[in-house]
Write a protein that holds these residues in place. Structure first.
Motif, PDB file in Angstrom:
ATOM      1  N   ARG A 348       0.822  -1.211   0.000  1.00 57.95           N
ATOM      2  CA  ARG A 348       0.000   0.000   0.000  1.00 57.95           C
ATOM      3  C   ARG A 348       0.860   1.266   0.000  1.00 57.95           C
ATOM      4  O   ARG A 348       0.671   2.185   0.801  1.00 57.95           O
ATOM      5  N   VAL A 349       1.810   1.311  -0.915  1.00 59.60           N
ATOM      6  CA  VAL A 349       2.657   2.489  -1.054  1.00 59.60           C
ATOM      7  C   VAL A 349       2.882   2.799  -2.529  1.00 59.60           C
ATOM      8  O   VAL A 349       2.774   1.927  -3.395  1.00 59.60           O
ATOM      9  N   ILE A 350       3.203   4.055  -2.782  1.00 62.88           N
ATOM     10  CA  ILE A 350       3.680   4.511  -4.084  1.00 62.88           C
ATOM     11  C   ILE A 350       5.047   5.143  -3.833  1.00 62.88           C
ATOM     12  O   ILE A 350       5.182   6.031  -2.972  1.00 62.88           O
ATOM     13  N   ARG A 363      10.749   9.537  -1.981  1.00 59.60           N
ATOM     14  CA  ARG A 363       9.643   9.517  -1.015  1.00 59.60           C
ATOM     15  C   ARG A 363       8.916   8.191  -1.106  1.00 59.60           C
ATOM     16  O   ARG A 363       8.877   7.566  -2.165  1.00 59.60           O
ATOM     17  N   THR A 364       8.348   7.786   0.008  1.00 58.94           N
ATOM     18  CA  THR A 364       7.449   6.646   0.040  1.00 58.94           C
ATOM     19  C   THR A 364       6.094   7.149   0.504  1.00 58.94           C
ATOM     20  O   THR A 364       5.951   7.614   1.641  1.00 58.94           O
ATOM     21  N   LEU A 365       5.111   7.107  -0.378  1.00 50.79           N
ATOM     22  CA  LEU A 365       3.801   7.690  -0.121  1.00 50.79           C
ATOM     23  C   LEU A 365       2.799   6.605   0.243  1.00 50.79           C
ATOM     24  O   LEU A 365       2.589   5.658  -0.527  1.00 50.79           O
ATOM     25  N   ARG A 366       2.199   6.708   1.412  1.00 53.13           N
ATOM     26  CA  ARG A 366       1.215   5.728   1.869  1.00 53.13           C
ATOM     27  C   ARG A 366      -0.122   5.955   1.167  1.00 53.13           C
ATOM     28  O   ARG A 366      -0.520   7.093   0.896  1.00 53.13           O
ATOM     29  N   THR A 367      -0.831   4.860   0.886  1.00 59.32           N
ATOM     30  CA  THR A 367      -2.110   4.960   0.192  1.00 59.32           C
ATOM     31  C   THR A 367      -3.243   4.411   1.056  1.00 59.32           C
ATOM     32  O   THR A 367      -3.021   3.586   1.943  1.00 59.32           O
TER      33      THR A 367
END
Length: 379
Positions: A348-350, A363-367
């Motif tokens: 669950r990351v982008i 960056r690691t963006l949480r979804t």
């Protein structure tokens, strides 16, 4: 007395004119209902497979939002502003992401407006292709037909159909270009038509089983079964055949940096990189790796590829050497003028990747949900 009253009337009219403010001239680039921004407003649009919700993740602020869908998402595509969501069958929902860029070649404008769903269309047979650019959006279906929408009306929030065209084949492809369309007719040739499918006679080029097509700065590119075609704007249009003994993959999409001349496509035996301005084509062998997606940073030197294991690779276009690789469990890839983005549904990351710095994760963006389906808009 007569002269006095005429003079008084003239004075009164003059005073009245002075009291009315002159009509305001709209500034260059003004778009009603939108806010112009000094820089790009990119966002990631993503959805879990089967979800009735499309998420929008603002890449500048990392703030999330969501649009409720009337269909369960199975596939998504974009044209820079609009996200086209299909249910994997006959239904298409069009979402205005509310972020977009207008390219005037020598300069660009960036805009932001409220995101919204514009509605859903149902077709007689399965949707095969969806392409939006400039004034038109085209949808090709499995019965060989193409439906043409007025993309300018989409910008105003209205779904307006312009034409229905019979092109033949099982998944016809129509690319909006030069105020008209370039249509893969019968799965055998590309013809230039107006928005209603009337052939202009300006161009006909061979193209068997077109895989995908893209509009770049230097022209439109079609990837065909056994060669490629570059169509260049002009009076008349011109077509250049680019030989390719190795065919591209059959279920792939072009990956490219916006407002550039280069695009990449995954192939059965490696990665293809095409330059529209130079009408050149290069193939980078993948040495046994199965490539699932590719994208061009448009630097003339490298190409990015995603393999079946989820690893991201940066290849040297001249030597085919792997310059860098990032071992991440990614399933989709998109690039913009600064970064690449990889979706990792199970985590669950982008991930935001700096492709100029050894594929470093910036960056690691949480979804909010699994980003099974992902595109970038506003870029």
């Amino acid at each position: 007395m007569k002269r006095t009253s005429v003079a008084a009337l003239c004075v009164a009219l003059a005073l009245s004119a002075c009291g009315s403010p002159p009509p305001e001239e709209q500034p260059h680039g003004y778009v009603e209902g939108a806010e112009e921004s000094p820089e790009a407003q990119p966002a990631i649009a993503y959805a879990a497979r089967g979800s009735h919700r499309l998420h929008l993740l603002d890449l500048a602020t990392e703030s999330p939002s969501a649009i409720e869908l009337s269909i369960g998402a199975q596939q998504v595509s974009e044209d820079g502003r609009f996200v086209y969501v299909t249910d994997g069958d006959r239904r298409l929902e069009i979402v205005d992401s509310g972020v977009w860029t207008v390219d005037h070649t020598d300069h660009v404008h960036y805009y932001r407006a409220p995101a919204r769903s514009l509605g859903t269309l149902t077709f007689d047979t399965k949707i095969a292709t969806v392409t939006g650019f400039g004034a038109h959006t085209t949808i090709g279906t499995a019965d060989g037909r193409i439906r043409v929408l007025d993309r300018r009306r989409l910008e105003a929030g209205r779904l307006v159909e312009l034409a229905r065209i019979t092109a033949g084949g099982t998944g016809p492809l129509a690319l909006p270009y030069a105020d008209g369309l370039l249509i893969g007719m019968g799965g055998e040739r590309i013809v230039a038509t107006d928005a209603h499918g009337r052939e202009s006679g300006a161009l006909t080029a061979p193209c068997r089983a077109p895989r995908d097509a893209v509009v770049l700065r230097g022209g439109a590119i079609f990837a065909c079964d056994n060669h490629w075609v570059r169509v260049k704007h002009g009076n008349p249009l011109s077509a250049t055949i680019l030989a390719s003994p190795r065919p591209p993959g059959s279920h792939v999409r072009f990956g490219y940096r916006p407002r550039s001349n280069e695009a990449a496509l995954a192939g059965h035996t490696g990665v293809w990189s095409v330059n529209a301005a130079k009408a050149t084509l290069r193939h980078v062998p993948s040495a046994g790796r199965r490539i699932t997606a590719a994208a061009s940073p448009a630097d003339g030197r490298t190409v990015l590829a995603l393999d079946a294991s989820g690893a991201l690779l940066s290849y040297d276009l001249g030597t085919g050497k792997i310059l860098a690789q990032a071992h991440v469990p990614a399933t989709s890839l998109t690039v913009d003028v600064n970064r690449a983005y990889l979706s990792s549904p199970r985590e669950r990351v982008i991930r935001e990747i700096d492709y100029r710095d050894g594929l470093r994760t910036a960056r690691t963006l949480r979804t909010a949900e699994q980003p099974d389906l992902m595109v970038e808009v506003g870029r």
